[in-house]
Write a protein that holds these residues in place. Structure first.
Motif, PDB file in Angstrom:
ATOM      1  N   VAL A   1      13.183  11.455  -0.378  1.00  0.00           N
ATOM      2  CA  VAL A   1      13.844  10.837   0.806  1.00  0.00           C
ATOM      3  C   VAL A   1      13.350  11.205   2.024  1.00  0.00           C
ATOM      4  CG1 VAL A   1      16.301  11.348   2.158  1.00  0.00           C
ATOM      5  CG2 VAL A   1      16.234  11.012  -0.233  1.00  0.00           C
ATOM      6  N   VAL A   2      12.635  12.447   2.109  1.00  0.00           N
ATOM      7  CA  VAL A   2      11.818  12.964   3.174  1.00  0.00           C
ATOM      8  C   VAL A   2      10.946  11.903   3.447  1.00  0.00           C
ATOM      9  CG1 VAL A   2      10.436  14.497   4.011  1.00  0.00           C
ATOM     10  CG2 VAL A   2      12.381  15.131   3.130  1.00  0.00           C
ATOM     11  N   TYR A   3      10.157  11.688   2.475  1.00  0.00           N
ATOM     12  CA  TYR A   3       8.690  10.612   2.641  1.00  0.00           C
ATOM     13  C   TYR A   3       9.360   9.202   3.318  1.00  0.00           C
ATOM     14  CZ  TYR A   3       4.738  12.900   1.022  1.00  0.00           C
ATOM     15  OH  TYR A   3       3.622  14.152   1.007  1.00  0.00           O
ATOM     16  N   LEU A   4      10.237   8.908   2.602  1.00  0.00           N
ATOM     17  CA  LEU A   4      11.079   7.467   3.055  1.00  0.00           C
ATOM     18  C   LEU A   4      11.202   7.523   4.255  1.00  0.00           C
ATOM     19  CD1 LEU A   4      13.174   6.411  -0.171  1.00  0.00           C
ATOM     20  CD2 LEU A   4      10.885   5.450   0.565  1.00  0.00           C
TER      21      LEU A   4
ATOM     22  N   SER B   1      10.426   9.623   6.701  1.00  0.00           N
ATOM     23  CA  SER B   1       9.256   9.778   7.404  1.00  0.00           C
ATOM     24  C   SER B   1       8.243   8.359   7.639  1.00  0.00           C
ATOM     25  CB  SER B   1       8.105  10.781   7.124  1.00  0.00           C
ATOM     26  OG  SER B   1       9.192  12.099   6.784  1.00  0.00           O
ATOM     27  N   THR B   2       8.197   7.643   6.665  1.00  0.00           N
ATOM     28  CA  THR B   2       7.515   6.747   6.745  1.00  0.00           C
ATOM     29  C   THR B   2       8.460   5.592   7.796  1.00  0.00           C
ATOM     30  OG1 THR B   2       6.719   6.840   4.349  1.00  0.00           O
ATOM     31  CG2 THR B   2       6.645   4.739   5.291  1.00  0.00           C
ATOM     32  N   ILE B   3       9.716   5.264   7.504  1.00  0.00           N
ATOM     33  CA  ILE B   3      10.306   4.386   8.183  1.00  0.00           C
ATOM     34  C   ILE B   3      10.113   4.646   9.777  1.00  0.00           C
ATOM     35  CG2 ILE B   3      12.548   3.358   8.758  1.00  0.00           C
ATOM     36  CD1 ILE B   3      13.234   3.862   5.912  1.00  0.00           C
ATOM     37  N   PHE B   4      10.164   5.827  10.237  1.00  0.00           N
ATOM     38  CA  PHE B   4      10.248   6.211  11.607  1.00  0.00           C
ATOM     39  C   PHE B   4       8.819   6.806  12.154  1.00  0.00           C
ATOM     40  CE2 PHE B   4      14.539   6.837  10.296  1.00  0.00           C
ATOM     41  CZ  PHE B   4      15.339   5.930  11.385  1.00  0.00           C
ATOM     42  N   SER B   5       7.729   6.510  11.125  1.00  0.00           N
ATOM     43  CA  SER B   5       6.553   6.825  11.647  1.00  0.00           C
ATOM     44  C   SER B   5       5.985   6.014  12.750  1.00  0.00           C
ATOM     45  CB  SER B   5       5.537   6.539  10.544  1.00  0.00           C
ATOM     46  OG  SER B   5       4.155   6.666  10.992  1.00  0.00           O
ATOM     47  N   ILE B   6       4.983   6.240  13.569  1.00  0.00           N
ATOM     48  CA  ILE B   6       4.552   5.378  14.639  1.00  0.00           C
ATOM     49  C   ILE B   6       3.470   4.333  14.115  1.00  0.00           C
ATOM     50  CG2 ILE B   6       4.618   7.260  16.371  1.00  0.00           C
ATOM     51  CD1 ILE B   6       1.701   7.660  15.958  1.00  0.00           C
TER      52      ILE B   6
ATOM     53  N   PRO C   1       3.990   2.977  10.380  1.00  0.00           N
ATOM     54  CA  PRO C   1       4.736   2.634   8.871  1.00  0.00           C
ATOM     55  C   PRO C   1       3.776   2.157   8.017  1.00  0.00           C
ATOM     56  CG  PRO C   1       6.363   1.898  10.630  1.00  0.00           C
ATOM     57  CD  PRO C   1       4.891   2.060  11.348  1.00  0.00           C
ATOM     58  N   GLY C   2       3.006   1.189   8.500  1.00  0.00           N
ATOM     59  CA  GLY C   2       1.858   0.632   7.427  1.00  0.00           C
ATOM     60  C   GLY C   2       0.847   1.684   6.990  1.00  0.00           C
ATOM     61  N   THR C   3       0.403   2.514   7.730  1.00  0.00           N
ATOM     62  CA  THR C   3      -0.455   3.503   7.378  1.00  0.00           C
ATOM     63  C   THR C   3       0.028   4.744   6.654  1.00  0.00           C
ATOM     64  OG1 THR C   3      -1.968   2.895   9.207  1.00  0.00           O
ATOM     65  CG2 THR C   3      -2.503   5.167   8.245  1.00  0.00           C
ATOM     66  N   SER C   4       1.279   4.952   7.112  1.00  0.00           N
ATOM     67  CA  SER C   4       1.929   5.985   6.406  1.00  0.00           C
ATOM     68  C   SER C   4       2.360   5.830   4.871  1.00  0.00           C
ATOM     69  CB  SER C   4       3.400   6.352   7.295  1.00  0.00           C
ATOM     70  OG  SER C   4       3.042   6.859   8.355  1.00  0.00           O
ATOM     71  N   LEU C   5       2.608   4.247   4.580  1.00  0.00           N
ATOM     72  CA  LEU C   5       2.891   3.706   3.313  1.00  0.00           C
ATOM     73  C   LEU C   5       1.718   3.841   2.704  1.00  0.00           C
ATOM     74  CD1 LEU C   5       5.037   2.791   1.321  1.00  0.00           C
ATOM     75  CD2 LEU C   5       4.409   0.435   2.317  1.00  0.00           C
ATOM     76  N   ALA C   6       0.597   3.078   2.902  1.00  0.00           N
ATOM     77  CA  ALA C   6      -0.605   3.062   2.341  1.00  0.00           C
ATOM     78  C   ALA C   6      -1.607   4.003   2.137  1.00  0.00           C
ATOM     79  CB  ALA C   6      -1.369   1.493   2.649  1.00  0.00           C
ATOM     80  N   GLY C   7      -1.545   4.872   3.302  1.00  0.00           N
ATOM     81  CA  GLY C   7      -2.407   6.109   3.619  1.00  0.00           C
ATOM     82  C   GLY C   7      -3.896   5.483   4.297  1.00  0.00           C
ATOM     83  N   SER C   8      -4.661   6.342   4.620  1.00  0.00           N
ATOM     84  CA  SER C   8      -5.821   6.152   5.516  1.00  0.00           C
ATOM     85  C   SER C   8      -6.701   5.447   4.741  1.00  0.00           C
ATOM     86  CB  SER C   8      -6.148   7.254   6.258  1.00  0.00           C
ATOM     87  OG  SER C   8      -6.744   8.193   5.279  1.00  0.00           O
ATOM     88  N   TYR C   9      -7.716   4.781   5.411  1.00  0.00           N
ATOM     89  CA  TYR C   9      -8.873   3.917   4.846  1.00  0.00           C
ATOM     90  C   TYR C   9      -9.616   5.130   4.099  1.00  0.00           C
ATOM     91  CZ  TYR C   9     -13.309   1.679   4.467  1.00  0.00           C
ATOM     92  OH  TYR C   9     -14.468   1.149   3.957  1.00  0.00           O
ATOM     93  N   GLN C  10      -9.459   6.264   4.428  1.00  0.00           N
ATOM     94  CA  GLN C  10     -10.701   7.347   4.077  1.00  0.00           C
ATOM     95  C   GLN C  10     -10.106   8.044   2.798  1.00  0.00           C
ATOM     96  OE1 GLN C  10     -10.022   6.968   7.316  1.00  0.00           O
ATOM     97  NE2 GLN C  10     -11.823   6.791   8.460  1.00  0.00           N
ATOM     98  N   ARG C  11      -8.575   8.072   2.567  1.00  0.00           N
ATOM     99  CA  ARG C  11      -8.027   8.679   1.719  1.00  0.00           C
ATOM    100  C   ARG C  11      -7.250   8.089   0.845  1.00  0.00           C
ATOM    101  NH1 ARG C  11     -12.123  11.815   2.505  1.00  0.00           N
ATOM    102  NH2 ARG C  11     -11.938  14.004   3.223  1.00  0.00           N
ATOM    103  N   LEU C  12      -6.455   7.250   1.470  1.00  0.00           N
ATOM    104  CA  LEU C  12      -5.345   6.450   0.651  1.00  0.00           C
ATOM    105  C   LEU C  12      -4.102   7.375   0.386  1.00  0.00           C
ATOM    106  CD1 LEU C  12      -6.916   4.050  -1.536  1.00  0.00           C
ATOM    107  CD2 LEU C  12      -6.259   3.733   0.844  1.00  0.00           C
TER     108      LEU C  12
ATOM    109  N   GLY D   1      -1.104   8.258   1.023  1.00  0.00           N
ATOM    110  CA  GLY D   1       0.372   7.914   1.782  1.00  0.00           C
ATOM    111  C   GLY D   1       1.476   7.828   0.882  1.00  0.00           C
ATOM    112  N   THR D   2       2.553   7.320   1.432  1.00  0.00           N
ATOM    113  CA  THR D   2       3.818   7.541   0.759  1.00  0.00           C
ATOM    114  C   THR D   2       3.693   6.834  -0.793  1.00  0.00           C
ATOM    115  OG1 THR D   2       5.261   7.478   2.541  1.00  0.00           O
ATOM    116  CG2 THR D   2       6.289   6.712   0.624  1.00  0.00           C
ATOM    117  N   TYR D   3       2.992   5.657  -0.805  1.00  0.00           N
ATOM    118  CA  TYR D   3       2.564   5.106  -1.944  1.00  0.00           C
ATOM    119  C   TYR D   3       2.108   5.989  -3.151  1.00  0.00           C
ATOM    120  CZ  TYR D   3       0.971   1.298  -4.911  1.00  0.00           C
ATOM    121  OH  TYR D   3       0.829   0.579  -6.361  1.00  0.00           O
ATOM    122  N   THR D   4       0.922   6.369  -2.719  1.00  0.00           N
ATOM    123  CA  THR D   4       0.305   7.631  -3.414  1.00  0.00           C
ATOM    124  C   THR D   4       1.088   8.633  -4.035  1.00  0.00           C
ATOM    125  OG1 THR D   4      -1.738   6.945  -2.363  1.00  0.00           O
ATOM    126  CG2 THR D   4      -1.990   8.903  -3.720  1.00  0.00           C
ATOM    127  N   THR D   5       1.966   9.345  -2.989  1.00  0.00           N
ATOM    128  CA  THR D   5       2.703  10.310  -3.331  1.00  0.00           C
ATOM    129  C   THR D   5       3.746   9.874  -4.476  1.00  0.00           C
ATOM    130  OG1 THR D   5       2.447  11.477  -1.244  1.00  0.00           O
ATOM    131  CG2 THR D   5       4.479  11.996  -2.439  1.00  0.00           C
TER     132      THR D   5
END
Length: 259
Positions: free
Chosen positions: A104-107, A109-114, A116-127, A129-133
């Protein structure tokens, strides 16, 4: 006999499908083996994103297999396990509420992130994000629900130790400047191994060291309790001592405690 356990309303193909899908153990064992070992020198990032993509794919296969099995066994008829009043409910299992809270916390946080796309998929360097978690959580949850006996736990420990041996050994090769691959950074002063990062390889091996140490203790206990010295016991203890030694050396030469 095993044939007497078949459901009378199911044909052989359905029964075989259920048995095949019940073998999800192969998926989480594949995750334990492939994720630490895999890296691709021909990709842009080589290590983290490639490992994460592989782990995500394994998690998706596990979810798909679980979904087909749920339909095949008409799992909607057993949803009473979701009721907290049921003594066999999933909510009475350890960490169930903790994991639900984390999801729930991850969902949220992802929805209200500045972003959301990066929060969901993760950064280019590490990936990372929420999907990985959620992939981590899926693998953990399916392991928690499919591990039923001590032999499966022993397989998990054995596979983790065996997988750590080439990871640690590669670190030794780097320390002694015997690495056949040309890396951009210095990997002799602080080894990076299959992880591409000194902190990451130390973090991985630190988790495996207690498992290896427990096997060393078990092997010596068997040697001391048996009246006759067995070649198998000596061989087994030697292998575990070797694995523990190279794990500790690689952690030391990584110059990190895995923080």
């Amino acid at each position: 006999m095993r044939l007497s356990q078949r459901h009378p309303d199911k044909d052989d193909s359905t029964y075989g499908l259920s048995r095949w899908l019940d073998g999800s153990e192969a998926c989480w064992l594949a995750a334990i083996i492939a994720t630490p070992l895999f890296f691709n020198i021909y990709s842009e990032r080589v290590f983290e994103p490639d490992k994460i993509a592989l782990l995500r794919s394994i998690a998706l296969v596990m979810v798909a297999a679980w979904g087909v099995k749920f339909i095949d066994q008409q799992g909607w008829q057993h949803l009473d396990r979701l009721r907290p009043s049921n003594p066999d409910s999933i909510w009475h299992r350890p960490f169930a509420l903790v994991i639900l809270t984390l999801v729930v916390v991850y969902l949220v946080s992802t929805i209200f992130s500045i972003n959301p796309g990066t929060s969901l998929a993760g950064s280019y360097q590490r990936l990372q994000g929420t999907y990985t978690t959620f992939s981590y959580i899926v693998i953990f949850a399916l392991m928690a629900t499919t591990i039923r006996d001590r032999s499966q736990v022993r397989r998990v420990v054995t596979v983790a130790i065996i997988t750590s041996i080439p990871v640690a050994f590669y670190g030794l090769l780097q320390h002694f400047n015997l690495d056949p691959l040309p890396w951009g950074g210095d990997v002799t002063e602080r080894v990076a191994g299959h992880m591409g990062n000194a902190i990451f390889i130390a973090a991985y091996l630190i988790m495996v060291v207690p498992l290896t140490l427990s096997r060393v203790i078990d092997a010596f206990s068997d040697i001391l309790t048996h009246e006759e010295l067995s070649v198998a016991d000596v061989t087994r203890s030697s292998i575990y001592i070797f694995a523990l030694a190279i794990q500790l050396l690689t952690i030391y030469w990584s110059g990190s405690r895995g923080r």
